[in-house]
Scaffold this motif. Sequence first.
Motif, PDB file in Angstrom:
ATOM      1  N   THR A 253       0.800  -1.172  -0.043  1.00  0.00           N
ATOM      2  CA  THR A 253      -0.039   0.085   0.073  1.00  0.00           C
ATOM      3  C   THR A 253       0.877   1.282  -0.118  1.00  0.00           C
ATOM      4  O   THR A 253       2.077   1.165  -0.191  1.00  0.00           O
ATOM      5  N   VAL A 254       0.333   2.501   0.219  1.00  0.00           N
ATOM      6  CA  VAL A 254       1.227   3.711   0.275  1.00  0.00           C
ATOM      7  C   VAL A 254       0.458   4.220   1.725  1.00  0.00           C
ATOM      8  O   VAL A 254      -0.594   4.293   2.038  1.00  0.00           O
ATOM      9  N   LEU A 255       1.602   4.475   2.607  1.00  0.00           N
ATOM     10  CA  LEU A 255       1.516   5.192   3.865  1.00  0.00           C
ATOM     11  C   LEU A 255       1.791   6.600   3.840  1.00  0.00           C
ATOM     12  O   LEU A 255       2.824   7.150   3.258  1.00  0.00           O
ATOM     13  N   ASP A 256       0.968   7.494   4.377  1.00  0.00           N
ATOM     14  CA  ASP A 256       1.471   8.911   4.416  1.00  0.00           C
ATOM     15  C   ASP A 256       2.241   9.218   5.529  1.00  0.00           C
ATOM     16  O   ASP A 256       2.987   8.387   6.225  1.00  0.00           O
ATOM     17  N   GLU A 257       2.428  10.495   5.720  1.00  0.00           N
ATOM     18  CA  GLU A 257       3.437  11.030   6.647  1.00  0.00           C
ATOM     19  C   GLU A 257       3.260  10.597   8.099  1.00  0.00           C
ATOM     20  O   GLU A 257       4.110  10.526   9.102  1.00  0.00           O
ATOM     21  N   SER A 258       1.973  10.361   8.455  1.00  0.00           N
ATOM     22  CA  SER A 258       1.596   9.702   9.943  1.00  0.00           C
ATOM     23  C   SER A 258       1.485   8.107   9.796  1.00  0.00           C
ATOM     24  O   SER A 258       1.220   7.554  10.645  1.00  0.00           O
ATOM     25  N   LEU A 259       1.763   7.565   8.680  1.00  0.00           N
ATOM     26  CA  LEU A 259       2.174   6.121   8.554  1.00  0.00           C
ATOM     27  C   LEU A 259       0.568   5.454   8.405  1.00  0.00           C
ATOM     28  O   LEU A 259       0.462   4.432   9.312  1.00  0.00           O
ATOM     29  N   ARG A 260      -0.181   6.239   8.012  1.00  0.00           N
ATOM     30  CA  ARG A 260      -1.649   5.550   7.780  1.00  0.00           C
ATOM     31  C   ARG A 260      -1.849   5.474   6.180  1.00  0.00           C
ATOM     32  O   ARG A 260      -1.370   6.223   5.585  1.00  0.00           O
ATOM     33  N   PRO A 261      -2.531   4.390   6.051  1.00  0.00           N
ATOM     34  CA  PRO A 261      -2.817   4.254   4.546  1.00  0.00           C
ATOM     35  C   PRO A 261      -3.289   5.432   3.804  1.00  0.00           C
ATOM     36  O   PRO A 261      -4.307   5.978   4.435  1.00  0.00           O
ATOM     37  N   VAL A 262      -3.071   5.777   2.655  1.00  0.00           N
ATOM     38  CA  VAL A 262      -3.495   6.912   1.922  1.00  0.00           C
ATOM     39  C   VAL A 262      -5.074   6.292   1.319  1.00  0.00           C
ATOM     40  O   VAL A 262      -5.178   5.052   0.649  1.00  0.00           O
ATOM     41  N   GLU A 263      -5.726   7.156   1.453  1.00  0.00           N
ATOM     42  CA  GLU A 263      -7.068   6.840   0.827  1.00  0.00           C
ATOM     43  C   GLU A 263      -7.137   7.070  -0.663  1.00  0.00           C
ATOM     44  O   GLU A 263      -6.836   7.653  -1.290  1.00  0.00           O
ATOM     45  N   PRO A 264      -7.645   5.711  -1.157  1.00  0.00           N
ATOM     46  CA  PRO A 264      -7.650   5.911  -2.759  1.00  0.00           C
ATOM     47  C   PRO A 264      -8.378   7.090  -3.444  1.00  0.00           C
ATOM     48  O   PRO A 264      -9.449   7.217  -2.994  1.00  0.00           O
TER      49      PRO A 264
END
Length: 524
Positions: free
Chosen positions: A350-361
């Motif tokens: 997946t892709v994780l944002d700066e907060s290490l949360r999955p990026v919303e498609p």
Amino acid sequence: MEFHQADLFEAIADAIGDRVALACGDRRLTFAEMDAEANRLAHHLIAAGVRPGEHVGMQLYNGVEYAAALLATLKIRAVPVNVNYRYVQKELLYLYQDSDIVALLYDAEFDDRVAATAPQAPKLRHLISVGGPGSVPGSVEYEEALAGCSTGRGFPPRSPDDTYIIYTGGTTGMPKGVMWSLRDLFFAFGNPAAPPFSVPQDVVEFARTSGPMIMMTAPPLMHGAAQMATFIAWCMGAAIVYVRKFDADEVWRTIGRERVNSLTVTGDAMAIPMADALERDSYDLSSLITYASTGAILTGAVRDRLQALLPNVMILDRFGSTESGSTAAAVAGSSPEKGLRFSPDVPDVTVLDESLRPVEPGSGVLGQVARTGFIARGYYNDPEKTAKTFPQVDGRRWLLTGDIATVEADGTIAVFGRGSQAINTGGEKVFPEEVEAVLKGHPDVYDAVVTGVPDPRWGSRVAAVVQLYPDRPAPSSEELDAHCRESLSGYKVPRAYAFVPEIVRSPTGKADYRWAKETAAAAG
């Protein structure tokens, strides 16, 4: 039997021993013969005092000896370590010492470098020279080492948690050793077209019932992709084919001679000279079905050129890294120029944002491509980098690949480039890969590397180091500028060009961005 490459190879050799396992030059070994050669080397290493968990280096060109060394090391539960044969003494000393190798197999033509370096590596106590005698006191020739050693097994049981190390990088810093467990390595670098394997016996049955396919890897075995291609082939019951050193004409000739069905290369650095060779000469390529690039993405212009020359061959791009394994396939029509889009092979990508949360498609939010599940353990001798690259998030261990990307509404991943190489010019991010791809689309440009150089106003400005075709008219900087502006926003267009006779790349095709930055800066 475990999900352990030595266990699997031995069981496959017992099942299809008379099938060809490896071909290189004039040598061709069946699975049974390959197993016997590896057994002899394994017994020699044991007699030389190599123990489970100790590290064995391989400073070799492609060949039977490299493959035998990989298998022999795994058979005795030691750890294989790849050594870049292009390294000079200073780099070799770093790698010998950082990797803690206790034994080294090396090609005799590297004897001068090994002789100057090995005495400074206190843990390195056993040397085996391949293709001739070594000058280091106590070194033994490969054939002498194998003489009198048993072709049988008799090795103790192994564990799927045994370690495998692949040294990678070196383009922006010294190389780093990526550590894997053998079980995770098997699943991370598995054949995406193979059925799921519940138990190791499933792999053996798959190899036994598969047709005798012939696969070839063009990169050097010191590159993890070539090692993994070898194990993938064997777990399919297929033969793996090498050329000792990469040469485009020799690769094409070998495909015809060995009736190769599937070829693996590494990006434009191999694809461009191979396309040049196809335009110069004709070859029997009637057996070839797929041409796949791993470790580096083909630019659109190079891919289109290859497809025109190979109209009946499937040309594929694979996305992954030494730390993540092979994780995704390029979406049809994507390229560095148009935008790279990949479809993950597994749900753990997946892709994780700066907060290490999955990026919303579909959100357009940028993050890093990340994988959990079957990933590397970390970096050998570097706990700080391990902690940074493999963070724990809600009890799950992730790998942050460093590739900047977002997730599109359909679930595909759009990759923009490596974050470590991004150029910040006046607050705008420029990813070198996109600019390099456009430059290589110019008919007179053979190769290009793009980097940032200091600028008093913008912080950094985009600069390109360019290698031209020597037999074609040289385009001016203005011509290249106009070519780039047809496809790129103005802030992405290089502000300076440095023309060189040859781009410096590793044998695996990776650009040396340190060299590029120095070259561009020196050219002003």
